[in-house]
Design an enzyme around this catalytic site. Sequence first.
Site, PDB file in Angstrom:
ATOM      1  N   ASP A  91     -37.343 -33.200  -9.859  1.00 34.06           N
ATOM      2  CA  ASP A  91     -36.233 -33.539  -8.972  1.00 34.06           C
ATOM      3  C   ASP A  91     -35.109 -32.545  -9.251  1.00 34.06           C
ATOM      4  O   ASP A  91     -34.387 -32.670 -10.241  1.00 34.06           O
ATOM      5  CB  ASP A  91     -35.741 -34.969  -9.226  1.00 34.06           C
ATOM      6  CG  ASP A  91     -36.738 -36.028  -8.784  1.00 34.06           C
ATOM      7  OD1 ASP A  91     -37.960 -35.796  -8.924  1.00 34.06           O
ATOM      8  OD2 ASP A  91     -36.304 -37.100  -8.324  1.00 34.06           O
ATOM      9  N   LYS A 155     -34.190 -35.389  -1.181  1.00 37.20           N
ATOM     10  CA  LYS A 155     -33.660 -36.568  -1.873  1.00 37.20           C
ATOM     11  C   LYS A 155     -32.155 -36.650  -1.664  1.00 37.20           C
ATOM     12  O   LYS A 155     -31.454 -35.639  -1.710  1.00 37.20           O
ATOM     13  CB  LYS A 155     -34.008 -36.463  -3.358  1.00 37.20           C
ATOM     14  CG  LYS A 155     -33.434 -37.546  -4.256  1.00 37.20           C
ATOM     15  CD  LYS A 155     -33.897 -37.322  -5.692  1.00 37.20           C
ATOM     16  CE  LYS A 155     -33.191 -38.242  -6.670  1.00 37.20           C
ATOM     17  NZ  LYS A 155     -33.620 -37.980  -8.074  1.00 37.20           N
ATOM     18  N   LYS A 184     -36.651 -39.231  -0.345  1.00 36.20           N
ATOM     19  CA  LYS A 184     -36.355 -40.094  -1.485  1.00 36.20           C
ATOM     20  C   LYS A 184     -34.889 -40.510  -1.413  1.00 36.20           C
ATOM     21  O   LYS A 184     -34.003 -39.669  -1.328  1.00 36.20           O
ATOM     22  CB  LYS A 184     -36.629 -39.396  -2.815  1.00 36.20           C
ATOM     23  CG  LYS A 184     -36.285 -40.269  -4.029  1.00 36.20           C
ATOM     24  CD  LYS A 184     -36.683 -39.617  -5.349  1.00 36.20           C
ATOM     25  CE  LYS A 184     -36.188 -40.432  -6.527  1.00 36.20           C
ATOM     26  NZ  LYS A 184     -36.577 -39.818  -7.835  1.00 36.20           N
TER      27      LYS A 184
END
Length: 225
Positions: A91, A155, A184
């Site tokens: 991430d 995300k 996400k």
Amino acid sequence: MKKSLNRYIDHTLLKPDANEHTISALCNEAVKYDFHSVCVNGCHVPFACQQLADSNIKVASVVGFPLGAMSTAAKLAETQDALVNGADEIDAVINIGALKDGYYDRVLEELSSLADLCRRHNALLKVIIETCLLSKEEIVKACELVMESNADFVKTSTGFSTGGATVEDVKLMKKTVSDSVRIKASGGIRSLETALAMIDAGADRLGCSASVGIMDEYTEKPGTD
């Protein structure tokens, strides 16, 4: 929902005072609830991998966290270290300042390099765009760059800035990206109601530190499947 709520969740602990005791508890909770993954800082990846070696729970590591204001070389080195130590997913925070300056080629080059590195290790790349710091137009542009880079996810948030995921932003991201890029939602997802709203808006994954409370609420409420 396409799957049970627990399989949407990246069970997350990114606090600076996290240690082996709290990371071990995080991993034990992930196994108990069968979450998709745990998400930890890079220094905890080897320990988390050891704790989860006999499970199907993935290990995700953050990169360039939480500001995204590191050099590409630094982010690549951090990613390489996490992957070599066993991380299944990365991430990484986008260079927010470069995006706002309109240096789109620079942003794309960085994201493409990270995506290529992850692909060579059979790992997923999620790109954190920190929606709370972006205009709607910038969110769209960030999503377009994530798509072009061949990253796997876009995300919403780190959870360490001025705000987290919103239903409105998730809907905008879902409208912008192709089917090849997943969403996400993370940051401020602390209740079952919020978690389900994010999924309804288009989220394929949820980053939560309140995962256990959400799941306890989920199992106590009939008809949430």
